[in-house]
Structures are given as C-alpha cells and as structure tokens.
Scaffold this active site. Structure first.
Site, PDB file in Angstrom:
ATOM      1  N   SER A 173     -10.095   1.745   2.752  1.00 41.74           N
ATOM      2  CA  SER A 173      -9.203   2.560   1.955  1.00 41.74           C
ATOM      3  C   SER A 173      -8.158   1.748   1.198  1.00 41.74           C
ATOM      4  O   SER A 173      -7.624   2.218   0.195  1.00 41.74           O
ATOM      5  CB  SER A 173      -8.486   3.574   2.845  1.00 41.74           C
ATOM      6  OG  SER A 173      -7.600   2.904   3.738  1.00 41.74           O
ATOM      7  N   SER A 228     -10.426  -0.495   6.890  1.00 42.66           N
ATOM      8  CA  SER A 228      -9.779  -0.302   5.592  1.00 42.66           C
ATOM      9  C   SER A 228      -9.124  -1.542   4.996  1.00 42.66           C
ATOM     10  O   SER A 228      -8.739  -1.531   3.830  1.00 42.66           O
ATOM     11  CB  SER A 228      -8.734   0.811   5.678  1.00 42.66           C
ATOM     12  OG  SER A 228      -9.369   2.063   5.675  1.00 42.66           O
ATOM     13  N   LYS A 266       0.849  -1.203   0.000  1.00 43.18           N
ATOM     14  CA  LYS A 266       0.000   0.000   0.000  1.00 43.18           C
ATOM     15  C   LYS A 266       0.881   1.248   0.000  1.00 43.18           C
ATOM     16  O   LYS A 266       1.895   1.273   0.686  1.00 43.18           O
ATOM     17  CB  LYS A 266      -0.905  -0.025   1.245  1.00 43.18           C
ATOM     18  CG  LYS A 266      -1.982   1.056   1.268  1.00 43.18           C
ATOM     19  CD  LYS A 266      -2.893   0.920   2.505  1.00 43.18           C
ATOM     20  CE  LYS A 266      -4.046   1.914   2.481  1.00 43.18           C
ATOM     21  NZ  LYS A 266      -4.949   1.765   3.648  1.00 43.18           N
TER      22      LYS A 266
END
Lengths: 471, 446
Positions: free
Chosen positions: A153, A177, A78
């Site tokens: 997210s 998330s 990420k």
C-alpha cells in the site's frame, strides 16, 4: 549535480561539508515533484512553503556548527502518519479534510532529528491494498513504467523515492505494504520487528500486524533512518524497552560464517510464481554463497495457511479500527469509504460475530501461533532467511482491480513476517524486462542489525540500487 | 417480599469509578465531576486517528485490590479486550474492557442480615473505561445532544455477583458493605450521587425448591441510589409474580427504572441485544502477574472493615455495637485509634473514647483527637492529689460542717454531695474523682 538523486549518506556529507545547502537540496526535490509528480501521482499534499522555511532554519543550524542525524534532509511521509496542522487523509475521502492536532511519534522524532518534511505521500486508502490503486486520490504509477502499478500500500513512498522526489520516505507494513513496493520500485524497504518503531499517531490498519518502517535508496541509509525512529515510546504500550543500537556500526562486517535459510515453501515452482523471479532469486543465492554465507534449505510448514489466516485477523482488526470514522466526526459520512474498506469492514464484522468467532478468529489466532513457531524452529538452525518479495512482477494498472483475491495473493511471501512479528528487509535484486525485482531478508525479532549487515554486503556486491528509472 | 411459591433470584452488576489521578489509558486528569466540559481530553480519550491506549498501572493495582478484598482469585494471566458497539459517547467505536480473562475471579463477601449471615459469591471483577457523557440541551432554540469527553476513559471497575440474593434487603446490605470496602481501600469515593457507583440488578423468579435457574432474566440498568435499587427489585418481584401467576413467562429484557413513578419500564428486548464482537485488544500486550506481585499488593492493602471490626472489639474490649459504629467509616475508626493512642498517656480508657465519639456524635473532621482527649479529661478526670492531703481536707470539712454530718447520719444521704462540693472548693474547685472521695467520706462518717 542532481542533488535530489543523492543517497542519504551522501547528502549528510555534502550538507556538513557545505557542498550545497539544505535549501538547494529541498528545492531540487520540490522541482522534481513539480516536474514529474503529475505523471507519478505519489504525493497527496506537498509542503512547499514550510519545507523551504524549514530548510532555511536547517542551514542556519549547520552554519552554527550544529549537527543532527537528519538535519536539513528532505523526507516525505506516508499520508497515514499524523502531521500537526498538515492535512492527513489516509488516502481516503473520509479524512479528506482532516487536519491533525498532533504529530505521530515518528514524525516528531524525524522533526527532532532535523528532517525537512516535504509532503504527504499517496497510498491505498487506509493502507488496504497491494497496488496503490485503492487510493481515493488516484493511483500512483510505477516510475519504471507508468502503465504499471508501483506496489502498495505504500505506493507513493516507494515511487516518490525512486523518482528522486525525496531522500527517504516513511511507510507502514501490515502484510507487505513496504517490502512489496520497495521491490517493485528498486529501493530498500524495512519492515521492522513489531513494536520496534512506535505506532502512535499513525492511522491504524490492523493493530497487531502494523509495523512502521521506511524506504531509502541504500541499506546504509536505511540503518541511519532506523537509528532515528526506533525505540520505546511511552505512548505505545507495544514498544518494548530494548536498547537501540547504532544500526550502522556493524554493517560492514561481511557474511563469512552467516547461515542463511531458504524456506522451500517460498522458493519452489508453484502455480502463480513467475519463473523469472525464481531465476533472479537463484542468482542472488549464488551471490550470497560467494560472499561467504552458508545457504541451508529449511521448511516453514504452515506457510500455505498464512494468507487465509491473515485475511481473518487483519479484517477483524480493521473493522474495529475503522469504527471511529463513524460519519459524525471528521465531517464525511461512511458512504465515503471505498469498496475495499467496506469489504474488510464486512469481513471482519462477520468473523468476529458471536457464533463465528471460534470458527474464524480464534482458529486464525491458533494458526498464527503455529506460523510463529515455524519461524522460531527455523531460526534455531539459521541466522536469517532469504525469500522473493513478490511471486510476480508489477502488473498493469487495473489488471487485478476486480479480482481482490488475486490481489491478496501478491502478499503471499510477505504476510508471514507480519503474523510472526519478525523484521524483513527488501533490497533490490535485479531486473526482469525492465522491471525491478527485490528479495527480502528475514530475521529473528529485533535482529535488524544483522539484516542490514546481510543486505549491505549483497548491495555492495550487486549495486542494483545505482540504476534509476527514466522518467 | 418473600413468597412461599416463588423465590427471587437476584444478581448484581456494579460499576465503581476509581479515583486515580489520571485516566485509564492516557495522562488526562480523571476527575471530571463539576469541571468545564471537554477540558480533560487528549487524542487518546477522544479516540482520534492514530491514538493508542497505555494502561494505568495504579488503576490495575486498585482493581486487583478490590478483587482481593472480595476474596477473589487473581489469575496470573489477564488481558484487555475490545467491546465493539456504536454510541456517540464512545469515540473509538469500542470500549476497552475485559472479556474472558478478567483480573479477578471466584470471590465471596459475607453479609450480616438481621438474624443470619450469608455469603454472596463474586463471579468476577474486571477493569474497563468509562464513556463520555451525553448532555441533552438547547442551543439557539434547537434541541441538541452535546458530548462531554471529560469522563471518557476514566477507570471503571465492574463487579459481577452470583445470583445469590433472595430479596432487596440482602442486596442493600451487600451494597452498603461493598461501598464501605471500596472506601476503606481508598480507591473510590463510591459516591452514588456523583455516579461513582452504578448499579444493575438482574432479577427473576423461580418456583421455590427448584434447583435450576429460571429461563429468563430481567436486567434493570443504571440505578444511582441504594433506595432505588430496593424499589426496583421489589417492583420487579411483584410484576414478575403477576405475570407468572397468569401462566406466562416474563420477557427476557433490559428495563430502566423510572424514579418518579417508582417503577421499571422496558428498554430493550432479547432480540435487540448487542453482539459486541469481543476480541483481544491488540494495542495492549497481555498482562502477567507473578505470585510475588500479587502478594505484595495484598500486603500493601489497608485493613478492611471486617478485620478492623474484630480487632477493635478485641484489642480495646469494645462492645459489638461500639465496634460496628466506629468501623462504619474508616475515618472514624482511624480517628478512634489515634485518640486511643493519645488517651493512653492520660489514663483515658478506649471505652470512654468510644462512648464520647458515639454519644456526642463527634465530627471527626473538626475535632482533633488530642482535643477530644482534653475534652474527656476535663469532664471526667480527677486531679492527681495526694491521699494524705485528701484525708486531711476531708477531716477539716467534716469538722467545719457538723450540720451536714448530722443530716447524713439522719438518713439524708444527699448531704454527701454537699460535702464533696465543699472538699472540691477547698482544692480550688479542681475536678475530683467523686467515687473515691465519696468512699473516704463514708469511711469517716460511719
């Protein structure tokens, strides 16, 4: 053979038996990215050259008879995780040119374990969001239906993995998330216990809630990954010095005698909860019972205050954590903050202001204590809990973008784990109208081993993970 | 500056920089003075994305030691907080400090002012981090502000007193004592010129006899010498008195001290006061102490000036004056005690040692205690000489010098000095206990 479609466990075996090389494996992931990521938009940066170079080195190691937990395995990260010399943006224009001087502890651990970093994954800017649409690098699409959001997210992390662009990926979970996109993309996602995995070197969202986890294709893969990332870090004062077990060791022990709680506040018909999701959830309970688990209804009475509590504490910490991006450093002014970041900075600044602190932040902290207590009480009666991950199916791109409150409510089943600091594992639980649906298994602090055992038994029975999206 | 109508109400905030090896929240060297800018930095003290603070255990221990030395209570629960404000020298956009749960509370320190003793209340002692340093300079013909982060995150202890001071003299005496205590503990050089100690007095005036505090308060920021604190306070008392006399109330504000003009100048008014939006630092778990841990810190503390002063006076029968001078600095007191130990084997009395150190202004860094003792012996000590032998020599000298004996008997008492000299010469000029020899001589002569 589609190497990129293999599980981590299968990849490990194949590399060791020299069925294929790390270079072949990495190239198959890179070619998948090449073919499909223009549609999915799960990567912000692809590390083509360094990944192949690293794969070559891994093959050397394998040839020399060396073994490491993730040797030669393509992993994507990420874009909140700092990677030395590789641009790290937090998916925000504020950091669009930022090249870190150091690796996050988790990145360092992955590298030490032999992983090949194939690229940096898209997400909501600063991890603010539940859909991935808040990224300044464009929204990520759900590989199961590209007109729909993949959940956020950690949108790119789930979408890239479900699309076979990597063998595992990292994520962060502050209010859901990891678990939400895992559920929306039919992959396994772990939000570990707060402090189980170091936060050092990961762009902070809300420091008291941020958990550093990962996505894999199966539960066993997930346990292998946690073996690498978990543990005390002298650079993160919130990581306790607790021994890290081999999370795969007891994974096949079955469910006989395990008491599983169903929080009634999560599993009843209520406005905003999709009936189909309740049906799938009901099906999963039957599976658990047939596997020998005992299902017990429990209550978490303060659940209804969780979102309100979360949306006081989280923006307060966000407002402080984003202060360092002051427009002087990193080359881009504060005008580059997106709407959601600005909204949270304003909310947090307001609730922390003198005269409001007691009414908002302090009160929210008290509610947080009650929510923690709810879980403590419940875990006196049961070993773990099972709940739906999301009250709804993935929604269409743009559908909730102008209604932040509605977007916030998609975290209604996930935020409580962050407020309480407990671990949650999201596993695939079936499909509705072609969209994946997940359930989450919640446990006491540091009970990841048990969560894997429960998740594994269920997964082996159902095998939903074997289904792949048609890109 | 005492005035019958008004009584000054003065409190202090003092920042003391600790001399720990590493910084407060990272492993960088804490020593910044005189080092090349931005060479003692890392992701943590530069506030880079993702960096996290890990508290320095030694710094916390030292902060608590300062609290204990100031007779504070040490609560069992404490925590760090974020103080949010924007300034270029603060890379995170917040300073890690302590808000409502400081390490030390409710202390007191006694000061000796000429004719009276006074207890000064200590409100709190807490731990925080220093900021970077702005350097306003010229580069390529342009005025620029540069930032040196070597100082960023160096451990800083803040001491807040009650508004117990009545004049600048009390303040100065308190500060000297505090500096002495901190140096005794060995936790800071407390060097004003290097900025190890920074002072912020707050001053207001109340009508004499009134119980409640004045409705305003003037704070004077960052003063770097005891002399300037005195000047700033005296200036403020005069300035505020004039305003009050004219029937107005001085403004609640922060002022700075202009060293050249010797006066304070307005910097920031109440309306511009910061809202720091304090909240608990989520990156650092709360800190809990057991009574046992606090006790063991107490035991690990060196003897403090007051105790040492009393002990030296008592143990070595010193005067108050001597003991006070010897304990002003720990190094002198330690030196004295070391010399006393060595002196014991050579019959050198503590009083002699104290006199020599004080009167001869011995540089304790240059003269070893053993050398000092040698020095004292060579100037005062008599040679060990057999009594019988001495009697013989006295008789011999008296026989050989009838003129001197005659002179003495005729009232020329100074002749005795000549005789002592002759005796000494017979003994190869060794140092004699002249009092003793004099007594023997007198016995024979009378």
């Amino acid at each position: 053979m589609d190497l990129n479609g293999l599980t981590l466990t299968a990849v490990k075996k194949g590399l060791l038996k020299k069925d294929f090389s790390s270079v072949e494996l990495v190239k198959s992931c890179l070619s998948q990215i090449d073919k499909f990521d223009s549609q999915i938009n799960s990567f912000i940066t692809v590390c083509q050259e360094t990944a192949i170079k690293q794969a070559e080195l891994s093959d050397e190691e394998i040839k020399n008879g060396n073994d490491l937990p993730l040797l030669g395995v393509p992993i994507a990260v990420k874009d909140l995780f700092l990677t030395k010399d590789v641009r790290t943006t937090a998916a925000s224009n504020v950091l669009k040119d930022y090249i870190p001087q150091y690796d996050a502890t988790v990145v360092e651990k992955l590298k030490d374990a032999g992983a090949v970093i194939v690229g940096k994954l898209n997400c909501d800017a600063w991890a603010h969001g539940s859909s991935g649409e808040n990224s300044d690098f464009g929204p990520t699409k759900n590989p199961w239906n590209k007109e729909y959001i993949p959940g956020g997210s950690s949108s790119g992390s789930a979408a890239a993995l479900a699309s076979g662009m990597c063998i595992a990926s990292t994520g962060t979970d502050t209010g859901g998330s990891i678990r939400l996109p895992a559920s929306f993309c039919n992959v396994v996602g772990l939000k570990p216990t707060y402090g189980k995995v170091s936060r050092y070197g990961i762009v902070a969202m809300a420091s008291s809630l941020d958990s550093i986890g990962h996505f894999t294709k199966t539960v066993e893969d997930n346990a292998l990954f946690l073996n690498v990332t978990a543990g005390k870090d002298i650079l993160d004062a919130t990581t306790p010095d607790i021994k890290v077990p081999d999370y795969t060791k007891n994974i096949k022990n079955g469910l006989r005698g395990i008491k599983i709680g169903i929080p009634k506040e999560y599993a009843t018909k209520k406005e905003g909860i999709d009936e189909n999701i309740l049906r799938v959830f009901g099906d999963s309970l039957k599976q658990f019972e047939s596997l020998g688990a005992k299902i017990i209804e429990i209550s978490l009475p303060h659940t209804e205050y969780a979102i309100a509590c979360y949306y006081i504490i989280q923006p307060a910490e966000v407002s402080s954590n984003l202060a360092r991006y002051d427009g002087i450093r990193y080359g881009n002014t504060r005008q580059n903050f997106g709407k959601e970041a600005k909204r949270r900075i304003m909310l947090g600044t307001y609730t922390l202001s003198s005269g409001y602190y007691d009414a908002y932040y302090k009160k929210a902290m008290k509610v947080r204590t009650l929510i923690k207590k709810d879980f403590e009480d419940a875990f006196n009666k049961v070993d773990a809990m099972i709940t739906p991950v999301s009250p709804t199916l993935p929604w269409k791109l743009g559908e909730k973008i102008n209604d932040p409150l509605k977007m916030y409510l998609s975290d209604i089943f996930t935020v409580t784990a962050n407020l309480a600091g407990i671990p949650g594992l999201s596993v695939p639980a079936g499909f509705i109208n072609g969209f994946p649906v997940g359930i989450q298994i919640l446990g006491k602090h540091f009970s990841e081993e048990l969560l894997y055992r429960i998740g594994y038994a269920y997964e082996q029975e159902t095998k939903f993970y074997e289904q792949k999206p048609n890109l | 500056m005492d005035d019958k109508k008004y009584t000054p109400v003065i409190g202090l905030e003092i920042h003391v920089e600790l001399k720990t090896k590493s910084k407060m929240f990272c492993g960088c060297l804490a020593d910044y003075f005189g080092h090349k800018p931005n060479t003692h930095c890392c992701p943590v003290c530069l506030g880079l994305p993702g960096a996290l603070p890990v508290p320095n255990k030694t710094a916390i221990d030292w902060c608590i030691m300062i609290g204990l030395a100031l007779n504070c209570k040490i609560p069992n629960f404490s925590k760090f907080d974020r103080k949010n404000y924007f300034y270029p020298d603060l890379p995170k956009g917040y300073q890690i400090s302590q808000y409502d749960k400081p390490f030390c509370i409710d202390g007191k320190l006694e000061i000796n002012v000429d004719s009276y003793k006074k207890l000064i209340g200590i409100t709190r002692v807490h731990m925080e981090e220093d900021t970077g340093k702005l350097i306003h300079s010229m580069v390529d013909g342009k005025d620029v502000s540069l930032i040196d982060f070597n100082r960023s995150s160096v451990p800083l202890v803040e001491i807040v007193t009650e508004p117990d001071f009545k004049n600048s003299k009390e303040v100065k005496i308190f500060l000297q004592k505090l500096q002495q205590v901190v140096r005794y503990l060995g936790v800071s050089n407390a060097d004003m010129e290097k900025g190890d100690m920074r002072l912020e007095p707050n001053i207001s005036l109340k009508i004499t006899g009134e119980k409640s505090l004045p409705k305003y308060k003037v704070e004077v920021k960052n003063i770097n010498s005891f002399k300037f604190v005195e000047k700033a306070i005296d200036f403020e008392i005069k300035r505020q008195k004039e305003i009050l006399e004219s029937g107005e109330t001085p403004a609640q504000e922060t002022r700075g001290f202009d060293e050249k003009k010797g006066k304070t100048v307005s910097q920031r008014s109440k309306e511009e006061a910061h809202d720091y939006r304090y909240f608990p630092e989520p990156d650092i778990p709360p800190i809990k102490f057991t009574d046992l841990e606090i006790d063991s810190l107490k035991k690990a503390m060196p003897e403090l000036p007051d105790e040492k002063f009393k002990r030296l006076q008592k143990e070595h029968s010193l005067s108050e004056y001597d003991s006070e001078i010897l304990t002003r600095e720990k190094s002198t007191a330690d030196y004295f005690e070391e010399a006393v130990k060595i002196g014991k084997d050579h019959n050198v009395l503590p009083k002699q040692i104290a006199n020599t150190i004080i009167n001869k202004k011995i540089n304790v860094n240059n003269v070893l205690p053993a050398e000092l003792i040698k020095m004292i012996i060579s100037t005062t000590q008599v040679a060990a000489i057999d009594e019988g032998e001495l009697e013989k020599i006295v008789k011999m000298v008296l026989d050989e010098n009838p003129k001197a004996v005659e002179d003495y008997k005729n009232g020329k008492t100074q002749a005795i000095g000549f005789l002592i000299g002759m005796i000494s010469r017979k003994l190869n000029n060794i140092k004699l206990d002249s009092q003793k020899v004099k007594k023997i001589l007198e016995r024979h002569l009378n």
